[in-house]
Design a protein around this motif. Structure first.
Motif, mmCIF file in Angstrom:
data_model
loop_
_atom_site.group_PDB
_atom_site.id
_atom_site.type_symbol
_atom_site.label_atom_id
_atom_site.label_comp_id
_atom_site.label_asym_id
_atom_site.label_seq_id
_atom_site.Cartn_x
_atom_site.Cartn_y
_atom_site.Cartn_z
ATOM 1 N N LYS A 97 -4.130 9.445 10.968
ATOM 2 C CA LYS A 97 -5.309 10.295 10.831
ATOM 3 C C LYS A 97 -6.378 9.677 9.934
ATOM 4 C CE LYS A 97 -3.544 13.840 13.111
ATOM 5 N NZ LYS A 97 -4.144 14.373 14.354
ATOM 6 N N PHE A 98 -5.974 8.756 9.053
ATOM 7 C CA PHE A 98 -6.935 8.252 8.059
ATOM 8 C C PHE A 98 -7.010 6.726 8.040
ATOM 9 C CE2 PHE A 98 -8.801 7.491 3.887
ATOM 10 C CZ PHE A 98 -9.804 8.462 3.861
ATOM 11 N N ASP A 99 -5.940 6.069 7.612
ATOM 12 C CA ASP A 99 -5.958 4.608 7.470
ATOM 13 C C ASP A 99 -6.335 3.918 8.775
ATOM 14 O OD1 ASP A 99 -4.107 5.950 5.624
ATOM 15 O OD2 ASP A 99 -3.765 3.956 4.786
ATOM 16 N N GLN A 100 -5.710 4.336 9.867
ATOM 17 C CA GLN A 100 -5.952 3.695 11.152
ATOM 18 C C GLN A 100 -7.417 3.818 11.583
ATOM 19 O OE1 GLN A 100 -3.076 3.457 14.750
ATOM 20 N NE2 GLN A 100 -4.251 5.337 15.045
ATOM 21 N N VAL A 101 -8.000 4.981 11.313
ATOM 22 C CA VAL A 101 -9.406 5.206 11.662
ATOM 23 C C VAL A 101 -10.305 4.276 10.846
ATOM 24 C CG1 VAL A 101 -11.279 6.893 11.699
ATOM 25 C CG2 VAL A 101 -8.960 7.605 12.311
ATOM 26 N N GLY A 136 -16.914 -5.888 12.170
ATOM 27 C CA GLY A 136 -16.744 -7.328 12.035
ATOM 28 C C GLY A 136 -16.098 -7.778 10.743
ATOM 29 N N LEU A 137 -15.451 -6.859 10.012
ATOM 30 C CA LEU A 137 -14.802 -7.212 8.749
ATOM 31 C C LEU A 137 -13.359 -7.630 8.974
ATOM 32 C CD1 LEU A 137 -16.104 -4.281 6.511
ATOM 33 C CD2 LEU A 137 -17.113 -6.542 6.818
ATOM 34 N N ASN A 138 -12.864 -8.518 8.118
ATOM 35 C CA ASN A 138 -11.449 -8.882 8.120
ATOM 36 C C ASN A 138 -10.695 -7.864 7.270
ATOM 37 O OD1 ASN A 138 -12.002 -11.450 9.459
ATOM 38 N ND2 ASN A 138 -12.831 -12.103 7.486
ATOM 39 N N VAL A 139 -9.590 -7.319 7.792
ATOM 40 C CA VAL A 139 -8.830 -6.308 7.065
ATOM 41 C C VAL A 139 -7.411 -6.822 6.831
ATOM 42 C CG1 VAL A 139 -8.099 -3.897 6.991
ATOM 43 C CG2 VAL A 139 -10.189 -4.530 8.241
ATOM 44 N N TYR A 140 -6.916 -6.631 5.602
ATOM 45 C CA TYR A 140 -5.571 -7.050 5.221
ATOM 46 C C TYR A 140 -4.822 -5.835 4.693
ATOM 47 C CZ TYR A 140 -7.828 -11.565 5.547
ATOM 48 O OH TYR A 140 -8.537 -12.645 6.014
ATOM 49 N N GLY A 141 -3.599 -5.612 5.193
ATOM 50 C CA GLY A 141 -2.816 -4.450 4.771
ATOM 51 C C GLY A 141 -1.747 -4.829 3.767
ATOM 52 N N VAL A 142 -1.758 -4.175 2.608
ATOM 53 C CA VAL A 142 -0.784 -4.493 1.559
ATOM 54 C C VAL A 142 -0.211 -3.207 0.966
ATOM 55 C CG1 VAL A 142 -2.058 -6.595 1.025
ATOM 56 C CG2 VAL A 142 -2.470 -4.552 -0.345
ATOM 57 N N GLU A 143 0.913 -3.342 0.284
ATOM 58 C CA GLU A 143 1.514 -2.213 -0.438
ATOM 59 C C GLU A 143 2.400 -2.755 -1.543
ATOM 60 O OE1 GLU A 143 3.604 -0.171 2.662
ATOM 61 O OE2 GLU A 143 5.433 -1.355 2.431
ATOM 62 N N ASP A 144 2.814 -1.878 -2.449
ATOM 63 C CA ASP A 144 3.691 -2.278 -3.554
ATOM 64 C C ASP A 144 5.129 -2.420 -3.071
ATOM 65 O OD1 ASP A 144 1.607 -2.346 -5.318
ATOM 66 O OD2 ASP A 144 1.951 -0.349 -6.133
ATOM 67 N N SER A 145 5.912 -3.171 -3.823
ATOM 68 C CA SER A 145 7.290 -3.448 -3.427
ATOM 69 C C SER A 145 8.186 -2.217 -3.461
ATOM 70 C CB SER A 145 7.881 -4.540 -4.329
ATOM 71 O OG SER A 145 7.733 -4.194 -5.697
ATOM 72 N N VAL A 171 7.397 5.198 1.325
ATOM 73 C CA VAL A 171 7.158 5.212 2.776
ATOM 74 C C VAL A 171 6.258 4.028 3.107
ATOM 75 C CG1 VAL A 171 6.269 6.528 4.738
ATOM 76 C CG2 VAL A 171 7.352 7.723 2.820
ATOM 77 N N SER A 172 6.828 3.013 3.744
ATOM 78 C CA SER A 172 6.106 1.778 4.006
ATOM 79 C C SER A 172 5.157 1.914 5.199
ATOM 80 C CB SER A 172 7.096 0.645 4.269
ATOM 81 O OG SER A 172 6.413 -0.543 4.627
ATOM 82 N N TYR A 173 4.002 1.246 5.094
ATOM 83 C CA TYR A 173 3.028 1.200 6.190
ATOM 84 C C TYR A 173 3.010 -0.164 6.874
ATOM 85 C CZ TYR A 173 0.689 5.638 4.953
ATOM 86 O OH TYR A 173 0.384 6.954 4.726
ATOM 87 N N MET A 174 3.948 -1.033 6.531
ATOM 88 C CA MET A 174 3.904 -2.395 7.046
ATOM 89 C C MET A 174 3.893 -2.455 8.574
ATOM 90 S SD MET A 174 3.573 -4.695 4.636
ATOM 91 C CE MET A 174 2.339 -3.554 4.033
ATOM 92 N N ARG A 175 4.748 -1.685 9.214
ATOM 93 C CA ARG A 175 4.783 -1.719 10.682
ATOM 94 C C ARG A 175 3.484 -1.183 11.271
ATOM 95 N NH1 ARG A 175 9.519 -3.590 12.242
ATOM 96 N NH2 ARG A 175 11.415 -3.107 11.061
ATOM 97 N N TYR A 176 2.919 -0.172 10.639
ATOM 98 C CA TYR A 176 1.620 0.343 11.076
ATOM 99 C C TYR A 176 0.572 -0.773 11.047
ATOM 100 C CZ TYR A 176 3.283 5.201 10.360
ATOM 101 O OH TYR A 176 3.942 6.394 10.413
ATOM 102 N N TYR A 177 0.507 -1.462 9.908
ATOM 103 C CA TYR A 177 -0.496 -2.507 9.731
ATOM 104 C C TYR A 177 -0.286 -3.645 10.726
ATOM 105 C CZ TYR A 177 -1.802 -0.342 5.256
ATOM 106 O OH TYR A 177 -2.244 0.512 4.284
ATOM 107 N N GLN A 178 0.975 -3.996 10.933
ATOM 108 C CA GLN A 178 1.268 -5.087 11.853
ATOM 109 C C GLN A 178 0.918 -4.714 13.293
ATOM 110 O OE1 GLN A 178 5.360 -6.044 10.890
ATOM 111 N NE2 GLN A 178 4.805 -6.558 8.777
ATOM 112 N N ASN A 179 1.122 -3.453 13.651
ATOM 113 C CA ASN A 179 0.727 -2.988 14.987
ATOM 114 C C ASN A 179 -0.789 -2.997 15.154
ATOM 115 O OD1 ASN A 179 3.373 -2.571 15.795
ATOM 116 N ND2 ASN A 179 3.390 -0.416 15.198
ATOM 117 N N ALA A 180 -1.508 -2.914 14.016
ATOM 118 C CA ALA A 180 -2.965 -2.986 14.051
ATOM 119 C C ALA A 180 -3.453 -4.433 13.947
ATOM 120 C CB ALA A 180 -3.556 -2.169 12.903
ATOM 121 N N HIS A 181 -2.501 -5.392 14.025
ATOM 122 C CA HIS A 181 -2.789 -6.832 14.028
ATOM 123 C C HIS A 181 -3.397 -7.307 12.704
ATOM 124 C CE1 HIS A 181 -1.881 -6.569 18.273
ATOM 125 N NE2 HIS A 181 -2.840 -5.663 18.424
ATOM 126 N N LEU A 182 -2.882 -6.754 11.600
ATOM 127 C CA LEU A 182 -3.319 -7.188 10.280
ATOM 128 C C LEU A 182 -2.308 -8.150 9.676
ATOM 129 C CD1 LEU A 182 -4.428 -3.810 8.603
ATOM 130 C CD2 LEU A 182 -5.702 -5.249 10.215
#
Length: 291
Positions: free
Chosen positions: A214-218, A227-236, A240-251
């Motif tokens: 509802k938010f991050d993906q939008v 035209g911006l480069n986006v990088y997805g990160v989180e703390d160790s 609730v990890s967002y890594m798979r979300y970010y990877q599916n968004a090709h980040l």
């Protein structure tokens, strides 16, 4: 050698119980050499147990002090070597850091990016949890022209799109000012061009606070469209990890951005080694190649 304190406590409790029973029996059988000998053996056993426990505790204390000293040396090494690893890797790059749903500072990340030569134009911290307040929820919905629909998840996509536009292009100043006044957003630096990269810090503390779709993906789609480069990160230690979300968004992703290793990984990913880095099962490598 690591000792099991619970085991020793249980053992000593059993020994003291046995000793107590022996004393009770002994008082009714004064003069019995057998009982006296048994009591002496029990006392000797307790003394031996305490001697072993004291020695193990001493060894553990020494090992802990040694580990702390090694950790201190590692931190000093990191502080001295890190600037050399990232120097001029991102020289002149215009970067925005956007931190969603977190309640900790990421000054270390901003400092590393600056050490790499980047211009960190803004750090924006967004706390969506505050929108659960009924009055603030209604006011926010009204600002978005949704006064008849105060369901948070229904207006989050509109809020995300307008917030992304604000960060990328400096637009929607009235909304940003309202969010700042109500502490939903905290901003240091300035929004707008000439922005090139966005580092999005995500993840959530609870499953019910997972607002990615509802938010991050939008926001990600809006930035990519601009035209911006986006990088997805989180703390160790993100619950609730967002890594798979970010990877599916090709980040490109880094799942331990709270560490020196993760911060170096991000710089190298932005420098020219895209990928999925970190310590979680979603990572493809611990760290990118270093030059």
């Amino acid at each position: 050698m690591i000792i099991d304190i619970k085991y020793h406590i249980a053992s000593l409790t059993a020994v003291f119980l046995a000793l107590g029973i022996g004393i009770v029996i002994g008082t009714s059988m004064i003069g019995s050499d057998t009982i006296t000998k048994q009591q002496r053996n029990i006392i000797d056993g307790i003394e031996k147990e305490f001697t072993i426990l004291r020695e193990e505790n001493k060894q553990n204390t020494e090992a802990l002090l040694q580990a702390q000293e090694e950790m201190s040396h590692q931190q000093q090494f990191n502080q001295n070597v890190l600037p050399l690893l990232v120097r001029d890797k991102l020289k002149g790059r215009k970067i925005a850091i956007v931190d969603i749903n977190y309640h900790r500072e990421h000054d270390g990340l901003a400092n590393v990016l600056r050490s790499s030569g980047a211009d960190v134009q803004s750090v924006t911290i967004i706390n969506l949890g505050l929108l659960k307040d009924e009055n603030l929820n209604k006011q926010t919905a009204g600002m978005l022209g949704k006064s008849k629909d105060t369901d948070l998840e229904k207006y989050l996509p509109d809020l995300a799109k307008l917030s992304a536009e604000a960060i990328a292009a400096g637009e929607n100043s009235d909304l940003v000012r309202f969010l700042e006044d109500n502490e939903v957003v905290r901003i240091s630096g300035y929004h707008g061009p000439p922005l090139q990269d966005v580092v999005l810090i995500g993840g959530s503390a609870k499953k019910e606070e997972d607002y990615f779709k509802k938010f991050d993906q939008v926001m990600i789609k809006a930035w990519q469209k601009a035209g911006l480069n986006v990088y997805g990160v989180e703390d160790s230690d993100t619950a609730v990890s967002y890594m798979r979300y970010y990877q599916n968004a090709h980040l490109s992703t880094v799942d331990n951005i709270d560490t020196v290793y993760g911060q170096v990984s991000l710089v190298m990913a932005m420098y020219g080694y895209p990928g999925q880095y970190g310590i979680k099962e979603t990572a493809e490598a611990f760290i990118p190649p270093l030059e």
